[in-house]
Motif scaffolding. Sequence first.
Motif, PDB file in Angstrom:
ATOM      1  N   LEU A 203       0.843  -1.203   0.000  1.00  0.00           N
ATOM      2  CA  LEU A 203       0.000   0.000   0.000  1.00  0.00           C
ATOM      3  C   LEU A 203       0.875   1.248   0.000  1.00  0.00           C
ATOM      4  O   LEU A 203       0.644   2.196  -0.749  1.00  0.00           O
ATOM      5  N   LEU A 204       1.911   1.229   0.833  1.00  0.00           N
ATOM      6  CA  LEU A 204       2.798   2.388   0.910  1.00  0.00           C
ATOM      7  C   LEU A 204       3.552   2.597  -0.397  1.00  0.00           C
ATOM      8  O   LEU A 204       3.480   3.659  -1.005  1.00  0.00           O
ATOM      9  N   ILE A 205       4.253   1.539  -0.831  1.00  0.00           N
ATOM     10  CA  ILE A 205       5.082   1.686  -2.029  1.00  0.00           C
ATOM     11  C   ILE A 205       4.218   1.846  -3.267  1.00  0.00           C
ATOM     12  O   ILE A 205       4.398   2.781  -4.057  1.00  0.00           O
ATOM     13  N   GLY A 206       3.250   0.924  -3.422  1.00  0.00           N
ATOM     14  CA  GLY A 206       2.399   0.965  -4.607  1.00  0.00           C
ATOM     15  C   GLY A 206       1.560   2.233  -4.667  1.00  0.00           C
ATOM     16  O   GLY A 206       1.361   2.807  -5.735  1.00  0.00           O
ATOM     17  N   GLY A 207       1.061   2.651  -3.494  1.00  0.00           N
ATOM     18  CA  GLY A 207       0.246   3.860  -3.450  1.00  0.00           C
ATOM     19  C   GLY A 207       1.028   5.076  -3.900  1.00  0.00           C
ATOM     20  O   GLY A 207       0.578   5.849  -4.749  1.00  0.00           O
ATOM     21  N   ILE A 208       2.236   5.228  -3.357  1.00  0.00           N
ATOM     22  CA  ILE A 208       3.053   6.382  -3.726  1.00  0.00           C
ATOM     23  C   ILE A 208       3.385   6.346  -5.223  1.00  0.00           C
ATOM     24  O   ILE A 208       3.212   7.339  -5.942  1.00  0.00           O
ATOM     25  N   LEU A 209       3.809   5.162  -5.687  1.00  0.00           N
ATOM     26  CA  LEU A 209       4.149   5.036  -7.113  1.00  0.00           C
ATOM     27  C   LEU A 209       2.936   5.333  -7.988  1.00  0.00           C
ATOM     28  O   LEU A 209       3.028   6.067  -8.977  1.00  0.00           O
TER      29      LEU A 209
END
Lengths: 304, 328
Positions: free
Chosen positions: A117-123
């Motif tokens: 969620l953190l990585i994918g969301g930011i990307l």
Amino acid sequence: MSQFQAIGSIGVPSPPPIVAIPASPGYWRSVWGRLQRDPVTVAVGILLLTIFFVTAFAPLVATQDPTTGSVIGRLQPIGSAGHWLGTDETGRDMWARLAYGGRLSLLTGVAPVTISLLIGGILGITAGYAGGLVGTLIMRTMDVFYAFPSILLAIAICGMLGSGLFNSVLALALVFIPPMVRISETVTSQCRHLDFVEAARASGTTTSQIIRHHMLANVLGPILVYATSLISLSIILSAGLSFLGLGVTPPAAEWGLMLNSLRQSIYVQPYVAALPGLMIFVTSMCFNLTADGLRSAMDVRLAH
Amino acid sequence: MATEAAVDVRNLTAMFRRREGDMAAVNGATFSLARGEVMTILGESGSGKSVTLKAMMGLLPDYASITGEVRVAGRDILKLPPAALAKARGGELSMIFQEPMAALDPVYTIGEQIAETIVKHEGITYASAMQRALALLERVAIPSAARRLKNYPHEMSGGMRQRAMIALALACNPTVLLADEPTTALDVTVQIQILLLLRELQQELGMSVIFVTHDVGVAAEISDRIAVMYAGRFVETGTVREIMRHPKHPYSKGLLNSTVLGGLRGRRLETIPGSPPSLSALPRGCAFSPRCAQADVRCLTTQPDETVLGPGTIVRCFHANTAMAEAI
């Protein structure tokens, strides 16, 4: 109306009339309010909390050791003395194992999703908002990962990194990043082209304020809902990895692993053997229904 | 000049760079507006009127190249650094949009959105900004304003949303208000209410308003001056009276004849034959020539220059003089 004209060129009275304006409940508080009025979500939420607390306080609720077995007390049925949920193929108490096993299962459900969620969301939000070359670069990279079926990718990564809890969490996180990026990118680019973004800019909002204030509030709902629904998938996938011997290693208790080892006993004690599967099913279901409740609670347009 | 113009636009050009070739949506718009004056940009869809407004706000995407000058209170908006531009937008220069439903953020209440803008521009506390928001909602005549403050955009009717949008635009006392077809999405009875409200507020606050519409009736109702836009150019500007009574450009005439307002009882409504040209493939001569009954060889080959007939009155047509002779 006369009070307005008295102030000259501005249309607003300078000493504002003292009218009690109740503090605006705010978006998240109103979401919380709507969640509470949804009986299914409340029931499911209570069930999830129960599962969480039982596993968190496993040493208190289950007095027996989840890893000590007994050769003579193997595969006891549900309701036997001293083991109310029976025992597994090496005579370990099922209740204790389920309680302790839930810790790892919930962890492997929530941790990969949080990371992705953190990585994918930011990307995804970056790709959706920036568009152009940056967006294309991010999205095409994700497409490469999309070429593999998720479980196969998880097995491949786990196979490369070796088995173990940490590696399986890492593998699942990597598996979930591409869909998370795609969802975030889609909702962000849809939202970005709506008039209110331009209207916000026209009223003097800077780009960083638009992203933080307007985009996040509009985009976080769908992303969070999708993430919640991924938790159940993550539990099932990690159970699958454990089942294949790539996840958690014995003798540690984990629902998927337990399901695997009790498989051979399915004709001897079918109900006991089904218990870990039941727990996986119930927990996944709970997360899915929570996601559903969250989706309707977060959409202000469905508020009535 | 004794009084400085509230807005002074010089040679504003907006070019969209595209793979298929450049497209000039606005081609050298020049006008100035005194304080408290209302100008309407009148034109068909695709004539570049909305782009003119967005260019003035610096709201166009990066692939649009904008040249010219937009002076508001002596400063060129187009040359402001980003921080000052953000301050100017919503401050002295504000805008209302065509679709209030789309232009308001769906996840925040009306009150929150207005208060946010005020806090951003004036740095006052949220609570006092909320009080201002309440006063603003009362000012735009939203019934039970205190309750409406806590409504989400979807909980309001179209007319109410547009009132809220106006309140939002007026939150920081702009000197110039840009209105992009603010009544088009509303039904007729609500349209007139919104127009009356805008005119009342404009007079009370002494704002200059640039109003964009395709509706001749709306233009006649609200404005002091009209600029008729065709294919990215002003083809005729003048006072409402001049343009309504004695339109000089064949396009203005066509526009007036094709509205119910101009067509009297028992007279057939006339239409302008053909459709507006594609902005990426403009005719070599006058952009209107393919549809114009008066067009001759000169119109087809050369672009007519502006003929200045008086202060703020121009016409861009080779036949304007003969047309004037006819009118007199």
